[in-house]
Design a protein around this motif. Sequence first.
Motif, PDB file in Angstrom:
ATOM      1  N   GLN A   1      -8.463   6.691  -4.318  1.00 46.31           N
ATOM      2  CA  GLN A   1      -9.010   6.125  -5.556  1.00 46.31           C
ATOM      3  C   GLN A   1     -10.448   6.592  -5.785  1.00 46.31           C
ATOM      4  O   GLN A   1     -10.852   6.848  -6.918  1.00 46.31           O
TER       5      GLN A   1
ATOM      6  N   GLU B   1      -5.125   0.674   3.685  1.00 44.84           N
ATOM      7  CA  GLU B   1      -5.988   0.293   2.561  1.00 44.84           C
ATOM      8  C   GLU B   1      -7.122   1.305   2.405  1.00 44.84           C
ATOM      9  O   GLU B   1      -7.456   1.697   1.294  1.00 44.84           O
TER      10      GLU B   1
ATOM     11  N   TYR C   1       0.831  -1.215   0.000  1.00 47.11           N
ATOM     12  CA  TYR C   1       0.000   0.000   0.000  1.00 47.11           C
ATOM     13  C   TYR C   1       0.860   1.258   0.000  1.00 47.11           C
ATOM     14  O   TYR C   1       0.497   2.262  -0.622  1.00 47.11           O
ATOM     15  N   SER C   2       2.003   1.219   0.664  1.00 44.86           N
ATOM     16  CA  SER C   2       2.911   2.376   0.640  1.00 44.86           C
ATOM     17  C   SER C   2       3.380   2.646  -0.779  1.00 44.86           C
ATOM     18  O   SER C   2       3.435   3.803  -1.215  1.00 44.86           O
TER      19      SER C   2
ATOM     20  N   TYR D   1      -5.787   4.486   0.860  1.00 41.27           N
ATOM     21  CA  TYR D   1      -5.576   4.249  -0.577  1.00 41.27           C
ATOM     22  C   TYR D   1      -6.919   4.265  -1.307  1.00 41.27           C
ATOM     23  O   TYR D   1      -7.078   4.913  -2.343  1.00 41.27           O
ATOM     24  N   ARG D   2      -7.910   3.587  -0.739  1.00 44.09           N
ATOM     25  CA  ARG D   2      -9.257   3.552  -1.331  1.00 44.09           C
ATOM     26  C   ARG D   2      -9.832   4.963  -1.419  1.00 44.09           C
ATOM     27  O   ARG D   2     -10.446   5.335  -2.417  1.00 44.09           O
TER      28      ARG D   2
ATOM     29  N   TYR E   1     -11.179   1.027  -8.630  1.00 42.51           N
ATOM     30  CA  TYR E   1     -10.738   0.286  -7.441  1.00 42.51           C
ATOM     31  C   TYR E   1     -11.887   0.119  -6.451  1.00 42.51           C
ATOM     32  O   TYR E   1     -12.097  -0.950  -5.893  1.00 42.51           O
TER      33      TYR E   1
ATOM     34  N   ARG F   1       1.807   1.802  -3.571  1.00 47.54           N
ATOM     35  CA  ARG F   1       0.662   2.278  -4.352  1.00 47.54           C
ATOM     36  C   ARG F   1       0.363   3.748  -4.096  1.00 47.54           C
ATOM     37  O   ARG F   1      -0.155   4.449  -4.950  1.00 47.54           O
ATOM     38  N   MET F   2       0.667   4.217  -2.893  1.00 46.96           N
ATOM     39  CA  MET F   2       0.315   5.591  -2.536  1.00 46.96           C
ATOM     40  C   MET F   2       1.376   6.613  -2.906  1.00 46.96           C
ATOM     41  O   MET F   2       1.112   7.812  -2.812  1.00 46.96           O
TER      42      MET F   2
END
Length: 159
Positions: free
Chosen positions: A150, A143, A24-25, A146-147, A157, A27-28
């Motif tokens: 998105q 998460e 997640y890190s 991140y969501r 997502y 992805r962000m």
Amino acid sequence: MLSINIICVGKLKERYLRDAIDEYSKRMKPLCKLEIIELPEERVADNPSAAEIQRTITLESERITAKLNKSDYVIAMCVEGRNISSEELSSRLEDISMTHSTVDLIIGGSWGLSEELKARSDFKLSMGKMTFPHQLCRVMLLEQIYRAFQISKGTKYHK
């Protein structure tokens, strides 16, 4: 770009949780400036007294408070906090980004946060009434952040 600090007590012990945090890190990275700040956990006896528990909460909360800047927006993760949807978190982060450059999300140790630290927070957030390990909460929180990004971007997502 919004800076997100996750300030938490204790280190991740399980590899699978560290792998999830790393994913997640990663992805962000294009979405925000993320920093995870792990603070030492107080050691307590197997059957601590009420005074020892309070001492632990106080010491851990003081360590967290030392990492907060006055200009940051502080979100305390605590059981008495509000339950909100992923969409509401997304909207809240968008709103916060209009007035603050940094959001600090704080996760206390297994005994929780001091009343003073909760009072210092701008918002109290709960993951629900169920009890989760603090280490897993860190993954779940990442998460959801991140969501939230998105959702703001309108990607697929979040369904």
